[in-house]
Write an enzyme that holds these catalytic residues in place. Structure first.
Site, PDB file in Angstrom:
ATOM      1  N   LEU A 162       0.872  -1.170   0.000  1.00  0.00           N
ATOM      2  CA  LEU A 162       0.000   0.000   0.000  1.00  0.00           C
ATOM      3  C   LEU A 162       0.909   1.219   0.000  1.00  0.00           C
ATOM      4  CD1 LEU A 162      -2.837  -0.783   2.613  1.00  0.00           C
ATOM      5  CD2 LEU A 162      -3.102  -0.514   0.140  1.00  0.00           C
ATOM      6  N   ASP A 163       0.517   2.251  -0.709  1.00  0.00           N
ATOM      7  CA  ASP A 163       1.330   3.465  -0.735  1.00  0.00           C
ATOM      8  C   ASP A 163       1.449   4.064   0.661  1.00  0.00           C
ATOM      9  OD1 ASP A 163       1.644   3.237  -3.455  1.00  0.00           O
ATOM     10  OD2 ASP A 163      -0.040   4.569  -3.935  1.00  0.00           O
ATOM     11  N   ASN A 164       2.435   4.929   0.801  1.00  0.00           N
ATOM     12  CA  ASN A 164       2.678   5.595   2.083  1.00  0.00           C
ATOM     13  C   ASN A 164       1.410   6.258   2.627  1.00  0.00           C
ATOM     14  OD1 ASN A 164       3.857   7.027   4.239  1.00  0.00           O
ATOM     15  ND2 ASN A 164       4.386   8.744   2.914  1.00  0.00           N
TER      16      ASN A 164
END
Length: 294
Positions: A162-164
């Site tokens: 998952l992105d930051n």
């Protein structure tokens, strides 16, 4: 005082054991003391020899049969039989030696299937925004491992990414077999995201996405997409099985939209119910079974 100690004194009464009724000299001679000693030494010789052949000391590894038993395949006794039968390989080499020792990082396989000597762990996190899933690219940046560090002593890793700034469900496990299965593109896994866009999504683009979007020449099938009830049209829900990196962001970007926030609310059959943001829980046995069926 033991029975043997009581019978060793001069005034002690015979115990009824045939050997103990005789004197110490008679005990040694009658029982073949010299032969017994010789037999004892002979019995230990092979053990010492095997230990010398073992490639690792106690501090460097664990016995192969214990490694196999810890993985849950079988008992230590049965593991010895399988080892002798040639069912076990270590780093690609068939091992039949009793007492062979291995390190935790060795590639140990039983009938071709890689084993994990740790108890399988399955942890579900509701990830907050601002945590990196892999690496720590910014000085002082926090990772999701910080959030689950107290969940288990086992070496678990996140499944997928998952992105930051993305939020939502993230699975951690040390079960390499399951992780690899879930990571295979041909398998895929059901995921539902709530997406906030920088502008309202037009009905035309919604229909385009529903029909499938081409990303880098490959069509990404969309199970469903819809506006969220009673919300502005820049908030949508999207369901898909693709596990390609940043796939949701790339889908909307291909049509001229920027994703401002992303929340994965369903992963497989797992949901965020009763799991507050930033908290984690262990999966139930049935949940693990269900994931394995994907």
């Amino acid at each position: 005082m033991s029975r043997h100690d009581r019978s060793s004194g001069k005034n002690s009464k015979p115990s009824g054991n045939r050997g103990n009724r005789s004197s110490g000299k008679s005990y040694s001679g009658r029982q073949g003391g010299g032969q017994k000693k010789k037999s004892y030494a002979r019995g230990n010789a092979p053990i010492k020899k095997n230990m010398e052949k073992s490639p690792l000391s106690n501090s460097e590894g664990i016995r192969l049969n214990k490694y196999i038993a810890n993985s849950g395949v079988c008992s230590r006794r049965d593991a010895d039989m399988y080892i002798a039968a040639g069912n076990v390989t270590v780093n690609g080499k068939t091992i039949t030696e009793m007492g062979y020792r291995v390190k935790l990082e060795d590639d140990v396989r039983f009938d071709g299937r890689r084993l994990n000597p740790e108890k399988p762990e399955y942890i579900l996190l509701n990830k907050p925004a601002g945590f990196f899933v892999t690496g720590n690219p910014e000085k002082g940046g926090r990772t999701v491992m910080d959030l689950v560090s107290k969940a288990t002593s086992a070496k678990v890793s996140p499944v997928g990414k998952l992105d930051n700034q993305a939020k939502g469900l993230l699975l951690f496990t040390n079960d390499g077999t399951l992780a690899k299965k879930l990571a295979k593109p041909k398998n895929g896994i059901r995921q539902i995201y709530q997406v906030n866009l920088d502008k309202s999504l037009s009905n035309e683009d919604l229909e385009k996405i529903q029909g499938g979007v081409y990303i880098e020449g490959s069509k990404v099938a969309i199970t469903s997409i819809s506006f969220i009830e009673d919300k502005p049209h820049n908030e949508v829900g999207i369901e898909l099985y693709s596990i390609k990196e940043h796939i949701v962001t790339r889908i909307f970007k291909s049509l001229g939209y920027e994703v401002e926030s992303l929340d994965r609310v369903v992963f497989g059959g797992l949901t965020k119910r009763d799991l507050p943001r930033g908290r984690y829980r262990n999966l139930t046995e049935q949940e693990v079974i269900n994931l394995g069926m994907h």
